[in-house]
Design an enzyme around this catalytic site. Structure first.
Site, PDB file in Angstrom:
ATOM      1  N   ASP A  79      34.530 -16.738  34.645  1.00 11.11           N
ATOM      2  CA  ASP A  79      33.376 -16.128  35.305  1.00 11.11           C
ATOM      3  C   ASP A  79      32.094 -16.496  34.552  1.00 11.11           C
ATOM      4  OD1 ASP A  79      32.356 -14.602  37.379  1.00 11.11           O
ATOM      5  OD2 ASP A  79      32.371 -12.737  36.204  1.00 11.11           O
ATOM      6  N   HIS A  80      31.087 -16.917  35.304  1.00 11.29           N
ATOM      7  CA  HIS A  80      29.764 -17.233  34.734  1.00 11.29           C
ATOM      8  C   HIS A  80      29.835 -18.153  33.513  1.00 11.29           C
ATOM      9  CE1 HIS A  80      27.516 -14.589  37.376  1.00 11.29           C
ATOM     10  NE2 HIS A  80      28.452 -13.685  37.199  1.00 11.29           N
ATOM     11  N   HIS A 180      24.336  -7.324  39.452  1.00 11.13           N
ATOM     12  CA  HIS A 180      25.323  -6.949  38.435  1.00 11.13           C
ATOM     13  C   HIS A 180      24.947  -5.613  37.802  1.00 11.13           C
ATOM     14  CE1 HIS A 180      25.739 -11.458  38.435  1.00 11.13           C
ATOM     15  NE2 HIS A 180      27.002 -11.100  38.508  1.00 11.13           N
ATOM     16  N   GLY A 181      25.956  -4.848  37.388  1.00 12.91           N
ATOM     17  CA  GLY A 181      25.687  -3.595  36.672  1.00 12.91           C
ATOM     18  C   GLY A 181      25.517  -2.431  37.632  1.00 12.91           C
ATOM     19  N   HIS A 208      29.070 -11.500  44.134  1.00 16.30           N
ATOM     20  CA  HIS A 208      29.118 -10.866  42.805  1.00 16.30           C
ATOM     21  C   HIS A 208      28.478  -9.484  42.905  1.00 16.30           C
ATOM     22  CE1 HIS A 208      30.078 -14.348  39.997  1.00 16.30           C
ATOM     23  NE2 HIS A 208      30.128 -14.878  41.202  1.00 16.30           N
ATOM     24  N   GLY A 209      28.780  -8.638  41.905  1.00 20.80           N
ATOM     25  CA  GLY A 209      28.162  -7.301  41.883  1.00 20.80           C
ATOM     26  C   GLY A 209      28.767  -6.375  42.927  1.00 20.80           C
TER      27      GLY A 209
HETATM   28 ZN   LIG Z   1      28.733 -12.193  38.495  1.00 17.96          ZN
END
Ligand SMILES: [Zn+2]
Length: 282
Positions: A79-80, A180-181, A208-209
Site C-alpha cells: 500500500d502506498h 485517509h484517517g 482509499h479511505g
Molecule cells: Zn490509501
C-alpha cells in the site's frame, strides 16, 4: 490460494461488486482477515504499508505461506509504495501486487515513475495500482460539513484515461470525496464523477479511505465501479472495541487479548465483505 489482485478485480468489475482490501500489520491481522474471507467465501486483497512491519522479507513469507494454504483467493498488495526501492522490496518479498503512489507529483512525473515500475512488475507477473488526483488526509483540513477532504484533489476522467494508456497500469485509485484517517462528519461522495470515471477508464477502480465513509455510500460506490475498497481504521476500531468490552483486562493476561483483537478484526471485515458484495464470489 495466492493470486494477483488484477484478475480478481477484473471479474469484480464485470459482475458489479467490490473486493475488500483490509490493512494488515502482522501474522495475527493476516489470520484474522483470512478467517473473515473463508467464513464468507470471499476473495480478499490484503494491503500493507512498507514500514508497518520491521521486516518485509519475513512478513512476505508469513503472508504468502498462510495465503497458499487458504481455500479462497488472496492477493497481497503493497500500500502506498513511496519509492522505487520499496516497490522492488515488495516484489522480492513475494507480494502479488504493488501500489505505486506518486499522486502528489505533477502529472508527467507521476506517469514517468509509474511507467518504469509497471515495466519491472509486469516482467515478473506482479500487478500495479497507481493513483491519479489525490486522496488526502483528513487532518490536512477542516471537514465538519462533510464536504471537505483535506488536501484531496478530485480525479479528472479524461486525464485518468490518458494516464492508464501512457503507464499501462492495471488498476487506478481515484479521488471522489474520501480521505485517509477519521472523518468529522460523513463524507459526500461524488457519484456523478464516479459514473464518468467508470465509463472513461478501462481498468478497475480503487477507493482509499473507506473507514467512516458510511455503509450506504460504500455499497453504492461498490455497485458503480469501485472494485477494491481499502479499509484500515474501522478494523482497528473493531479490534479495540472487542477488547475493551471485557471487564477484567488486567487479570486476563496478554496472550488472551490477541484472540479478542482478532475477533474484532474478523467481525468488522465480515461486515465490509457484505457491504462490498463479495460474499460467495471466491
Ligand atoms: Zn490509501
Amino acid at each position: 490460494m495466492l493470486v494477483s489482485m488484477v484478475g480478481l478485480m477484473q471479474k469484480a468489475r464485470q459482475e458489479g461488486y467490490c473486493i475488500p482490501a483490509p490493512a494488515v500489520e502482522n501474522e495475527h491481522t493476516v489470520r484474522a482477515c483470512i478467517a473473515a474471507a473463508e467464513a464468507k467465501n470471499s476473495p480478499l486483497i490484503l494491503i500493507s504499508l512498507f514500514k508497518v512491519n520491521p521486516d518485509i522479507m519475513m512478513f512476505g513469507r508469513i503472508i504468502t505461506d498462510i495465503a497458499l494454504r487458504t481455500r479462497v483467493p488472496i492477493a497481497i498488495c503493497q500500500d502506498h509504495g513511496a519509492t522505487y526501492e520499496e516497490a522492488v522490496w515488495a516484489i522480492r518479498a513475494g507480494y502479488t501486487d504493488i501500489m505505486v503512489d506518486r499522486s502528489s507529483l505533477p502529472y508527467e512525473e507521476n506517469v514517468a515513475q509509474v511507467k518504469e515500475l509497471v515495466k519491472i512488475a509486469h516482467a515478473v507477473g506482479v500487478g500495479v495500482e497507481a493513483e491519479l488526483g489525490h486522496v488526502g488526509t483528513n487532518s490536512d483540513g477542516p471537514d465538519d460539513s462533510g464536504e471537505g477532504t483535506g488536501s484531496s484533489v478530485f480525479t479528472v476522467p479524461a486525464e485518468a484515461a490518458s494516464f492508464v494508456a501512457e503507464t499501462g497500469v492495471d488498476t487506478l485509485a481515484v479521488s471522489i470525496g474520501t480521505a485517509h484517517g477519521p472523518y468529522k462528519g460523513t463524507p459526500k461522495l461524488q457519484f456523478d464523477l464516479l459514473r464518468q470515471l467508470r465509463e472513461t477508464v478501462p481498468v478497475p477502480l480503487v477507493l482509499h479511505g473507506g473507514s467512516g465513509t458510511g455503509d450506504e455510500n460504500l455499497s453504492r460506490a461498490c455497485k458503480m465501479g469501485i472494485c477494491k475498497l481499502n479499509i484500515s481504521n474501522d478494523l482497528k476500531r473493531g479490534a479495540i472495541a472487542a477488547l475493551t468490552a471485557q471487564d477484567n483486562l488486567m487479570g486476563m493476561g496478554a496472550y488472551k487479548m490477541y484472540p479478542l483483537l482478532a475477533q474484532g478484526y474478523t467481525q468488522t471485515l465480515e461486515h465490509y465483505i457484505d457491504i462490498c458484495g463479495s460474499a460467495g464470489k471466491a
